[in-house]
Design a protein around this motif. Structure first.
Motif, PDB file in Angstrom:
ATOM      1  N   ARG B 378      -8.741  -0.207  11.177  1.00 22.18           N
ATOM      2  CA  ARG B 378      -8.688   0.076   9.805  1.00 22.18           C
ATOM      3  C   ARG B 378      -8.425   1.699   9.306  1.00 22.18           C
ATOM      4  N   MET B 379      -8.553   2.525  10.414  1.00 19.58           N
ATOM      5  CA  MET B 379      -8.418   3.743   9.941  1.00 19.58           C
ATOM      6  C   MET B 379      -6.965   4.152   9.475  1.00 19.58           C
ATOM      7  N   ALA B 380      -5.928   3.404   9.978  1.00 16.17           N
ATOM      8  CA  ALA B 380      -4.543   3.711   9.508  1.00 16.17           C
ATOM      9  C   ALA B 380      -4.276   3.225   8.373  1.00 16.17           C
ATOM     10  N   GLY B 381      -5.216   2.459   7.666  1.00 12.73           N
ATOM     11  CA  GLY B 381      -5.099   2.161   6.288  1.00 12.73           C
ATOM     12  C   GLY B 381      -5.710   3.088   5.134  1.00 12.73           C
ATOM     13  N   TRP B 382      -6.011   4.072   5.509  1.00 12.48           N
ATOM     14  CA  TRP B 382      -6.653   4.939   4.547  1.00 12.48           C
ATOM     15  C   TRP B 382      -5.893   5.043   3.318  1.00 12.48           C
ATOM     16  N   ARG B 383      -4.373   5.427   3.445  1.00  9.74           N
ATOM     17  CA  ARG B 383      -3.531   5.315   2.486  1.00  9.74           C
ATOM     18  C   ARG B 383      -2.510   4.188   2.543  1.00  9.74           C
ATOM     19  N   GLY B 384      -2.261   3.283   1.646  1.00 11.68           N
ATOM     20  CA  GLY B 384      -1.466   2.199   1.685  1.00 11.68           C
ATOM     21  C   GLY B 384      -1.891   0.961   2.337  1.00 11.68           C
ATOM     22  N   GLY B 385      -3.234   0.935   2.679  1.00 13.69           N
ATOM     23  CA  GLY B 385      -3.734  -0.364   3.214  1.00 13.69           C
ATOM     24  C   GLY B 385      -2.917  -1.069   4.347  1.00 13.69           C
ATOM     25  N   ASP B 386      -2.577  -2.146   3.989  1.00  9.98           N
ATOM     26  CA  ASP B 386      -1.841  -3.040   5.127  1.00  9.98           C
ATOM     27  C   ASP B 386      -0.550  -2.218   5.603  1.00  9.98           C
ATOM     28  N   THR B 387       0.272  -1.449   4.830  1.00  7.89           N
ATOM     29  CA  THR B 387       1.285  -0.533   4.826  1.00  7.89           C
ATOM     30  C   THR B 387       0.869   0.928   5.174  1.00  7.89           C
ATOM     31  N   GLY B 388      -0.250   0.988   5.557  1.00  5.18           N
ATOM     32  CA  GLY B 388      -0.802   2.349   5.724  1.00  5.18           C
ATOM     33  C   GLY B 388      -0.314   2.978   7.257  1.00  5.18           C
ATOM     34  N   GLY B 389       0.210   3.991   7.328  1.00  4.33           N
ATOM     35  CA  GLY B 389       0.525   4.789   8.562  1.00  4.33           C
ATOM     36  C   GLY B 389       0.109   5.969   8.641  1.00  4.33           C
ATOM     37  N   HIS B 390       0.065   6.699   9.806  1.00  9.06           N
ATOM     38  CA  HIS B 390      -0.350   8.049   9.973  1.00  9.06           C
ATOM     39  C   HIS B 390       0.532   8.703  11.192  1.00  9.06           C
ATOM     40  N   MET B 391       0.942   9.922  10.894  1.00 11.22           N
ATOM     41  CA  MET B 391       1.532  10.616  12.124  1.00 11.22           C
ATOM     42  C   MET B 391       0.765  11.930  12.301  1.00 11.22           C
TER      43      MET B 391
END
Lengths: 525, 525
Positions: B378-391
């Motif tokens: 779930r950490m990936a969803g900080w912004r965007g929830g289910d369409t949350g990514g990180h780079m």
């Protein structure tokens, strides 16, 4: 780069090379005779044997001089052999693999470039010995400890590059070095890990880099000449406790090894503890002739007497604990309980401050407490005294009691039937395996005895290979044989390493033959 | 070997390759469409972006099949891209560097070949995930623990090869892997270290070999496809204690880092402790939109509120202690005293048996206590929830408080001025340095926001390079840029690595472009 097939230089080529090297480092730093020149042979070969001697020794004082030497070697097709101090005599000392090569000895590059108290590391040149780095730490009142080997005269970098052994926490495999600077075979200069970035702030702090990490590629190899290395140091602990474990029964080795492994795996014991047999432990403080003047290996009854009189038994464990007082106390009680559960085993330990370590009476205790010295140099004299040598057969073996016992039962009789003591020191290089350093000590003034020792090492390296035990390092005379044992999939490892060698040193000038790696022109395909 | 200049295959070449691959692995294991095929792209790219997609995915089931695939690739000049699971989404997930290459995905090679309780290691294939190895240890009642990453779905081998991070003792640099089996670019097979000897008994026990050790050469590189690896495991300790350290002041980072370094250097804390800032800690259990619906980065007042309400403060340390009861008690008291000497800092710890770790309520506590799970995905969803990514921008930085503060003051404003949160996690990969994983989270359904994140990462990698901070790993899109920063002596490191690449993979078929290493035909000299 022009690729010249190399061989040992002679005549006009050698003369030209020496002239060029003299221009680079100054004539007084190119040795072709004299006392220091004579250090660069295998000191345990009988007088007159010269299998591993250079034609000249060049002693540069700077990285730029090393680069210039390498460029000349490429131009003239002169093979070099690099060493720091050239001191590990059990593997050939200052000698080199290809007779007549030119030794590049780095003793003059002995600057300690940085000692960082906050981050607990030093950045050093290859001429810095353990004695020198140890002294610098003490004289500068740095709150740091260095993991040291038995004999402190060797190069810290050289010892690391040859996978040499020290005994405290950073003595485990690859734990001390972090970040290399390397002169490449074309005379270029690279830095590994984070050092590949100009001005990077973590070169000697982070073990990896971006992309493949090259540090280990420059160890036990001939792909470059290392000119700087970061070495991790340990903050001075509140206490250090040298310990000994003494057993009087040969068969106890099974339980001793299994007990040690469990204590290493759970972190109770750190560093590189060792289990020495009687001749090995006795050799630290006496000579074979003090105990026995018969022919052949020392009989069991004599070993029992030596073990009793010196208090080293038939097996003698050496290790140390360190840390905060309550942690050391807990660990000591646990180690003592574990080993004394073996009937008849005695355990001793003395909790001291690091400052008190220099006053310990036994030289072994000082070493495992981090004090560099030369006192244990006497170990070489077990047979022959001042003309005593040893040639180490040092295979890697799982740290499992039954397996160690099988190993001993296989190899000890081979030594004894050749009339040699099986003098051994099982060094637990990590929690899972040990290096079984089995020295066949011999009197190198006695050519026949020396030949017997050579013959024995040749036999046991081959036999060990058949049984799945590979040596961690080989004497100059056995580098090819030792490498031959690593034959998985038609020597896939060697073929891969040779591809690298030919790519990064196409002229084949860097330390040909080191650990069995020869340049293409010398491989006789 | 015939050397063919490689490029992404197309038309007849691709058709031939697919036919040949189908003959090797069976048609059902060559994917060119469908749900599983679609996993092999960067999952955080907006729909329609296809920069890092394969033309086909081949899934071999055996070493021999991998060898056959490599031979076909050589013959046809088809570039391959190897991955285990293809899961670390912050760096490109299942995607590949050279669009149109053929992915060799090793999920089907998921056998755990050995779990050795006595010597505490496992020998595994590259398809084995942390979840699977963890489950096998528990189901088989092995007295062993695995150091796990936050999200357990990744390949244990793949994570090690990419220098990925786990948190217990063997999570430190290079501590877990021991001994590789590798398919080379010519379709050969080698084993590293002691494994280069047939039947050697220490392959997965001894970190080195005779001659140069190659293990690290196959990490973050493209010199071979790893098909087996030994992984060191930790005996179950008597107790494990997940701990948290909470600070409510942003400037406390200076004292927090310095305190942590001292406790790591003296061995009080082991493993890989982390210091997370508020968004990073909050992201484990909530989303940005739970707290703030404005534009741009979360304001300080909101961060303060999040920190208070979740109890994670402005800085949240996560770590664990383990060992015998008295040792854990001593260490806990020492760690608590050291951190609470910083005014306002709170320290918590709960001593439990390893068996109780699965019942811990916070997913972070379970991870640092060695429990593999998927919950922190779930950490990936900080912004965007289910369409949350990180780079992730993840440079290596000395573990010195003032230096970390300077780093934050330099880079945080860059992120914030681009309207992004500076979500960060300082992972102390050893006692001397940390990896400052700074995620720019973004909603990948929003192309503009995604482009802003890409642009930001491009900027900070370059700026970091100027200041002497190199990233430990790079997203597919930034591998070249990140490698460009390592320019010491006119890119001596890269030139040396390229020499090796060209020697061991002359056709350039293995993972071209991985971490900036391209074969000669693609280097545009």
């Amino acid at each position: 780069m022009t690729v010249s097939a190399v061989s040992a230089p002679s005549g006009a080529t050698l003369s030209s090379a020496i002239t060029r090297f003299e221009e680079i480092v100054g004539a007084e730093h190119v040795l072709t005779a004299g006392a220091e020149f004579l250090e660069f042979r295998d000191p345990f070969q009988p007088p007159g044997w010269d299998d591993y001697t250079p034609s000249a020794v060049v002693q540069p004082a700077s990285v730029e001089q090393v680069q210039a030497i390498v460029r000349v070697a490429n131009e003239l097709g002169v093979p070099l052999w690099a060493n720091g101090q050239g001191r590990n005599n059990g593997y050939g000392g200052g000698g080199l693999r290809l007779k007549g090569s030119v030794t590049v000895n780095l003793r003059r590059m002995n600057r300690i470039l940085e000692i960082n108290d906050e981050l607990s590391y030093a950045l050093i040149e290859p001429g810095v010995s353990f004695l020198e780095l140890y002294a610098a730490l003490r004289e500068g009142s740095h709150p740091l400890m260095l993991s040291v080997p038995d004999i402190g005269w060797g190069s810290v970098i050289g010892n690391s590059l040859d996978h040499g052994i020290t005994y405290m926490g950073y003595g485990q495999d690859h734990m001390a070095p972090c970040g290399l600077e390397v002169v490449t075979a074309d005379g270029g200069l690279l830095r590994t890990g984070m050092g590949a970035m100009p001005g990077n702030r973590s070169w000697n702090l982070y073990r990896r880099g971006l992309g493949p990490t090259l540090d280990q590629l420059f160890m036990q190899s001939n792909f470059g000449i290392v000119t700087k290395m970061g070495v991790w140091l340990q903050p001075l602990p509140e206490f250090v406790m040298p310990m000994t474990v003494t057993s009087y029964k040969e068969d106890d080795i099974v339980a001793l090894v299994d007990t040690l492994r469990v204590l290493l795996l759970d972190g109770t014991i750190e560093g590189v503890p060792c289990l020495l047999n009687t001749p090995s432990a006795a050799g630290m403080v006496s000579r074979s002739s003090d105990w026995w003047d018969g022919d052949g290996p020392m009989p069991a009854a004599v070993l029992d007497r030596v073990g009793r009189e010196l208090g080293v038994g038939r097996w003698w464990g050496r290790l140390s604990l360190w840390g905060d007082g309550p942690v050391v106390d807990h660990k000591f009680a646990k180690v003592k309980a574990a080993f004394t559960a073996i009937p008849g085993v005695a355990v001793q330990g003395k909790k001291i401050t690091p400052a008190e370590a220099e006053n310990l009476s036994h030289p072994s205790d000082r070493v495992v407490a981090g004090v560099a010295s030369l006192e244990l140099i006497r170990m070489a004299g077990w047979r022959g005294g001042d003309t005593g040598g040893h040639m180490d057969f040092a295979p890697v073996i799982p740290l499992v009691g039954d397996e160690v016992m099988r190993f001993i039962k296989t190899f000890k009789p081979m030594y004894e039937s050749a009339g040699l003591d099986f003098k051994s020191d099982l060094m637990a290089i990590s929690a899972r395996c040990g290096i079984y350093v089995s020295g066949s000590n011999f009197n190198f003034a006695d050519e026949e005895e020396t030949r017997r020792a050579y013959s024995m090492v040749r036999t046991v390296i081959s036999e060990a290979g058949k049984l799945g035990y590979g040596v961690y390092r080989a004497h100059l005379n056995f580098m090819d044989l030792a490498a031959d044992q690593f034959s998985f999939n038609d020597h896939a490892y060697r073929r891969f390493v040779q591809q690298i060698k030919d790519a990064v040193d196409p002229a084949g000038i860097l330390s040909p033959g080191k650990q069995g790696i020869w340049p293409s022109a010398m491989r006789g395909q």
